[in-house]
Design a protein around this motif. Sequence first.
Motif, PDB file in Angstrom:
ATOM      1  N   CYS A  58     -13.802  38.605   3.895  1.00 14.91           N
ATOM      2  CA  CYS A  58     -13.236  39.061   2.618  1.00 14.91           C
ATOM      3  C   CYS A  58     -11.887  38.393   2.383  1.00 14.91           C
ATOM      4  CB  CYS A  58     -13.073  40.577   2.626  1.00 14.91           C
ATOM      5  SG  CYS A  58     -14.636  41.441   2.765  1.00 14.91           S
ATOM      6  N   SER A  59     -11.574  38.181   1.119  1.00  9.83           N
ATOM      7  CA  SER A  59     -10.326  37.487   0.801  1.00  9.83           C
ATOM      8  C   SER A  59      -9.131  38.426   0.695  1.00  9.83           C
ATOM      9  CB  SER A  59     -10.489  36.714  -0.513  1.00  9.83           C
ATOM     10  OG  SER A  59     -10.793  37.618  -1.554  1.00  9.83           O
ATOM     11  N   GLY A  60      -9.367  39.721   0.662  1.00  8.77           N
ATOM     12  CA  GLY A  60      -8.276  40.678   0.532  1.00  8.77           C
ATOM     13  C   GLY A  60      -8.491  41.867   1.442  1.00  8.77           C
ATOM     14  N   PRO A  61      -7.652  42.869   1.300  1.00  5.79           N
ATOM     15  CA  PRO A  61      -7.797  44.047   2.165  1.00  5.79           C
ATOM     16  C   PRO A  61      -9.045  44.847   1.795  1.00  5.79           C
ATOM     17  CG  PRO A  61      -6.138  44.466   0.496  1.00  5.79           C
ATOM     18  CD  PRO A  61      -6.543  43.022   0.358  1.00  5.79           C
ATOM     19  N   LEU A  62      -9.573  45.566   2.772  1.00  6.23           N
ATOM     20  CA  LEU A  62     -10.707  46.451   2.540  1.00  6.23           C
ATOM     21  C   LEU A  62     -10.186  47.877   2.460  1.00  6.23           C
ATOM     22  CD1 LEU A  62     -13.230  45.065   5.186  1.00  6.23           C
ATOM     23  CD2 LEU A  62     -13.199  44.615   2.743  1.00  6.23           C
ATOM     24  N   ALA A  63     -10.590  48.608   1.464  1.00  7.58           N
ATOM     25  CA  ALA A  63     -10.238  50.022   1.348  1.00  7.58           C
ATOM     26  C   ALA A  63     -11.439  50.814   1.839  1.00  7.58           C
ATOM     27  CB  ALA A  63      -9.907  50.368  -0.093  1.00  7.58           C
ATOM     28  N   LEU A  64     -11.268  51.481   2.954  1.00  5.84           N
ATOM     29  CA  LEU A  64     -12.373  52.193   3.581  1.00  5.84           C
ATOM     30  C   LEU A  64     -11.983  53.630   3.865  1.00  5.84           C
ATOM     31  CD1 LEU A  64     -13.333  49.503   6.238  1.00  5.84           C
ATOM     32  CD2 LEU A  64     -14.417  49.901   4.039  1.00  5.84           C
ATOM     33  N   THR A  65     -12.989  54.452   4.032  1.00 10.63           N
ATOM     34  CA  THR A  65     -12.778  55.824   4.458  1.00 10.63           C
ATOM     35  C   THR A  65     -13.778  56.119   5.562  1.00 10.63           C
ATOM     36  OG1 THR A  65     -12.587  58.111   3.717  1.00 10.63           O
ATOM     37  CG2 THR A  65     -14.356  56.794   2.739  1.00 10.63           C
ATOM     38  N   SER A  66     -13.540  57.187   6.268  1.00  6.80           N
ATOM     39  CA  SER A  66     -14.467  57.579   7.324  1.00  6.80           C
ATOM     40  C   SER A  66     -15.772  58.070   6.709  1.00  6.80           C
ATOM     41  CB  SER A  66     -13.864  58.699   8.167  1.00  6.80           C
ATOM     42  OG  SER A  66     -12.664  58.277   8.750  1.00  6.80           O
ATOM     43  N   ALA A  67     -16.844  57.917   7.439  1.00  2.06           N
ATOM     44  CA  ALA A  67     -18.157  58.355   6.960  1.00  2.06           C
ATOM     45  C   ALA A  67     -18.416  59.781   7.446  1.00  2.06           C
ATOM     46  CB  ALA A  67     -19.239  57.410   7.448  1.00  2.06           C
ATOM     47  N   ASN A  68     -17.532  60.672   7.061  1.00  4.33           N
ATOM     48  CA  ASN A  68     -17.716  62.081   7.371  1.00  4.33           C
ATOM     49  C   ASN A  68     -16.935  62.896   6.342  1.00  4.33           C
ATOM     50  OD1 ASN A  68     -15.250  61.112   8.656  1.00  4.33           O
ATOM     51  ND2 ASN A  68     -15.069  63.155   9.529  1.00  4.33           N
ATOM     52  N   ILE A  69     -17.267  64.152   6.267  1.00  2.00           N
ATOM     53  CA  ILE A  69     -16.557  65.050   5.363  1.00  2.00           C
ATOM     54  C   ILE A  69     -15.214  65.378   6.003  1.00  2.00           C
ATOM     55  CG2 ILE A  69     -16.607  67.342   4.305  1.00  2.00           C
ATOM     56  CD1 ILE A  69     -19.703  66.961   4.214  1.00  2.00           C
ATOM     57  N   SER A  70     -14.161  65.417   5.204  1.00  2.00           N
ATOM     58  CA  SER A  70     -12.805  65.655   5.703  1.00  2.00           C
ATOM     59  C   SER A  70     -12.772  66.863   6.640  1.00  2.00           C
ATOM     60  CB  SER A  70     -11.866  65.874   4.522  1.00  2.00           C
ATOM     61  OG  SER A  70     -10.547  65.915   4.978  1.00  2.00           O
ATOM     62  N   CYS A  71     -12.036  66.724   7.726  1.00  2.00           N
ATOM     63  CA  CYS A  71     -11.845  67.752   8.758  1.00  2.00           C
ATOM     64  C   CYS A  71     -13.061  67.952   9.658  1.00  2.00           C
ATOM     65  CB  CYS A  71     -11.409  69.080   8.163  1.00  2.00           C
ATOM     66  SG  CYS A  71      -9.817  68.977   7.322  1.00  2.00           S
TER      67      CYS A  71
END
Length: 147
Positions: A58-71
Amino acid sequence: RYCRVNVPDELLRDLLPGPVTLVLERSEELNKDLNPFTSLVGVRIPNHPFIRELARACSGPLALTSANISCQPSTLTVSEFQDLWPQLSLIIDGGPIGDVQSPECRLGSTVVDLSVPGKFTIIRPGCALTSTVEILRQKYGLIPQSS
C-alpha cells in the motif's frame, strides 16, 4: 510522515514490529478523517508476515480495527469473528495471529501514549505490558505520566 515522532529511533526499533501500539501526535499529512476528534494517532507494526507484506504493497497508512466487538477478547482466527462477516466488505485469512491456546495472545496490543516528551501513559495493558514498561523506564528513562 503521518505522525510526529519525539522518541529515539532505537526505541521504535525496540518496540516495533510487535504487539505494541504507539500513540503519537498526528501530522498534517494524515487524512483528517482518521481520528478526527483528537490530535493523536495510534501506530502499530505487527510482527506478522501477511499484514506486513500487505502494508508494504500500500502507498499510504492502513486504518484498521480489531475483528472483535469492543471490550471482547481479541480474535486470533477468521472463524472466531464469523458473526461479523456480513458487515464486512472483505475478509482475508492470513492464518492465526498468535497461539490460539494462549490467553495472553487475546489481550490485544499494549497501547502506550508517547506524545509527551520524556513521559509515557499506558492506555491499554495488553499482552506486552511488562516488557514495554521495562524498555521505556529502564532503557530510555521515560517516566509514567500522572493522570
